[in-house]
Scaffold this motif. Structure first.
Motif, mmCIF file in Angstrom:
data_model
loop_
_atom_site.group_PDB
_atom_site.id
_atom_site.type_symbol
_atom_site.label_atom_id
_atom_site.label_comp_id
_atom_site.label_asym_id
_atom_site.label_seq_id
_atom_site.Cartn_x
_atom_site.Cartn_y
_atom_site.Cartn_z
ATOM 1 N N HIS A 262 0.838 -1.200 0.000
ATOM 2 C CA HIS A 262 0.000 0.000 0.000
ATOM 3 C C HIS A 262 0.876 1.254 0.000
ATOM 4 N N ASP A 263 0.217 2.394 -0.127
ATOM 5 C CA ASP A 263 0.902 3.693 -0.197
ATOM 6 C C ASP A 263 2.014 3.681 -1.259
ATOM 7 N N LEU A 264 1.680 3.106 -2.412
ATOM 8 C CA LEU A 264 2.657 3.043 -3.515
ATOM 9 C C LEU A 264 2.583 4.330 -4.334
ATOM 10 N N HIS A 265 3.710 4.999 -4.453
ATOM 11 C CA HIS A 265 3.774 6.232 -5.249
ATOM 12 C C HIS A 265 4.997 6.176 -6.161
ATOM 13 N N VAL A 266 4.798 6.562 -7.395
ATOM 14 C CA VAL A 266 5.899 6.656 -8.355
ATOM 15 C C VAL A 266 5.806 8.037 -8.993
ATOM 16 N N TRP A 267 6.889 8.775 -8.991
ATOM 17 C CA TRP A 267 6.852 10.129 -9.564
ATOM 18 C C TRP A 267 8.210 10.517 -10.134
ATOM 19 N N PRO A 268 8.230 11.460 -11.074
ATOM 20 C CA PRO A 268 9.501 11.874 -11.673
ATOM 21 C C PRO A 268 10.186 12.942 -10.818
#
Length: 329
Positions: free
Chosen positions: A263-269
């Motif tokens: 959970h709380d998976l975030h992917v960002w540049p």
């Protein structure tokens, strides 16, 4: 671009969620010391392209003043936007290589995203300007500048195409360089339109060829810069980069031995070339050492191009995470 990666992982004793289970919070930080975006290569390409374009603008401006041609002066002004575009992208690639500070803990990496947005916006301003001029030309066809204008436009094709070639390789993996590349190719297309229209008018005398060529060129620029605008805005909004399949990343994390849920998976540049990830892995009763985190970092880097992962491991199901709900960010 060649990057040296030095992953290290460490245990973080309190992640601020009041779980109180110090042993359960492992963080894997893909702390890689990025060789700045190949400053030698990109810097050299920018320097050559800026020099070529500045030289062209000066020569074109001088020719316009000497011959009294407003068309040449206007085109010189337009070509100044190329120089601005290149300087923006260059400044961003230099800033993105700067080390982190107390205030900017990621360094100034995201300046490359801002430059890509600015360059995409500049292209759309150029499209607007060409369209306004085109409509005016349809209403009252102006005689197209003769041989001089065509010669200058032909030089413009060479200057812009040569400058664009310098960024062709880097533009595949770096949106900031792609913005500069598209800008230069768009200007080469504008110059090509002038030459083609000039030749056709010379042989047929059909003045409407000029605004028609402008319309076609505008459509080409709009088509080539739309993807650029969309992707740069997506990056600016911290969206998952286009090259990464977030569902595949989630499946990969869920498939790790001992992981029951993610959970709380975030992917960002972080920049136009670097991507970060944070995630909580629920691993009941598992005592995972740094080796697991090292391997995870390595796989995320090589499978998905995610070079800066931070992973929190939760081992105690009796202390639910405040961020477990997918609706909470």
């Amino acid at each position: 671009m060649g990057t040296a990666h030095n992953h290290h992982a460490h245990d973080d004793h309190d992640h601020g969620h009041g779980h109180g289970h110090a042993h359960g919070h492992g963080h894997s930080h893909g702390h890689h010391h990025h060789a700045p975006p190949a400053p030698g290569d990109a810097g050299k390409a920018f320097a050559i392209a800026v020099a070529l374009n500045v030289g062209f603008v000066i020569a074109e401006g001088a020719a316009g003043l000497i011959s009294g041609s407003m068309a040449l002066l206007a085109d010189a002004g337009h070509n100044l936007s190329d120089v601005l575009s290149l300087l923006l992208a260059w400044a961003a690639s230099v800033l993105a290589a700067r080390p982190p500070s107390e205030r900017f803990t990621y360094g100034l990496k995201s300046s490359s995203i801002l430059a890509a947005i600015a360059n995409a916006a500049l292209l759309w301003v150029a499209i607007g300007a060409i369209l306004v001029e085109t409509v005016r030309r349809f209403a009252e066809p102006a005689p197209v500048g003769g041989t001089t204008m065509m010669v200058v436009a032909a030089i413009g094709i060479a200057v812009n195409a040569l400058s664009a070639l310098l960024f062709a390789k880097g533009s595949k993996s770096d949106l900031n360089l792609r913005a500069a590349f598209v800008h230069l190719m768009a200007d080469a297309a504008v110059s090509a339109g002038v030459v083609i229209a000039g030749i056709v008018i010379m042989f047929t005398g059909w003045q409407l060829v000029d605004p028609l060529a402008s319309l076609i060129i505008t459509a080409v620029i709009a088509w080539s810069s739309w993807g650029l605008l969309r992707e740069s805005l997506r990056m600016g909004m911290m969206g998952v980069p286009e090259s990464i399949d977030i569902a595949a990343v989630r499946t990969f994390l869920e498939s790790q031995p001992g992981v029951t849920r993610v959970h709380d998976l975030h992917v960002w540049p972080m920049s136009t070339t670097e991507t970060a990830l944070t995630a909580h892995l629920v691993m009941p009763g598992a005592e995972r050492g740094d080796g697991f985190l090292h391997a995870l970092s390595h796989d995320l880097e090589h499978r998905f191009g995610i070079g800066h992962p931070t992973v929190q491991i939760e081992t105690d199901l009796d202390s639910p995470c405040a961020l477990a709900s997918e609706a909470v960010v």
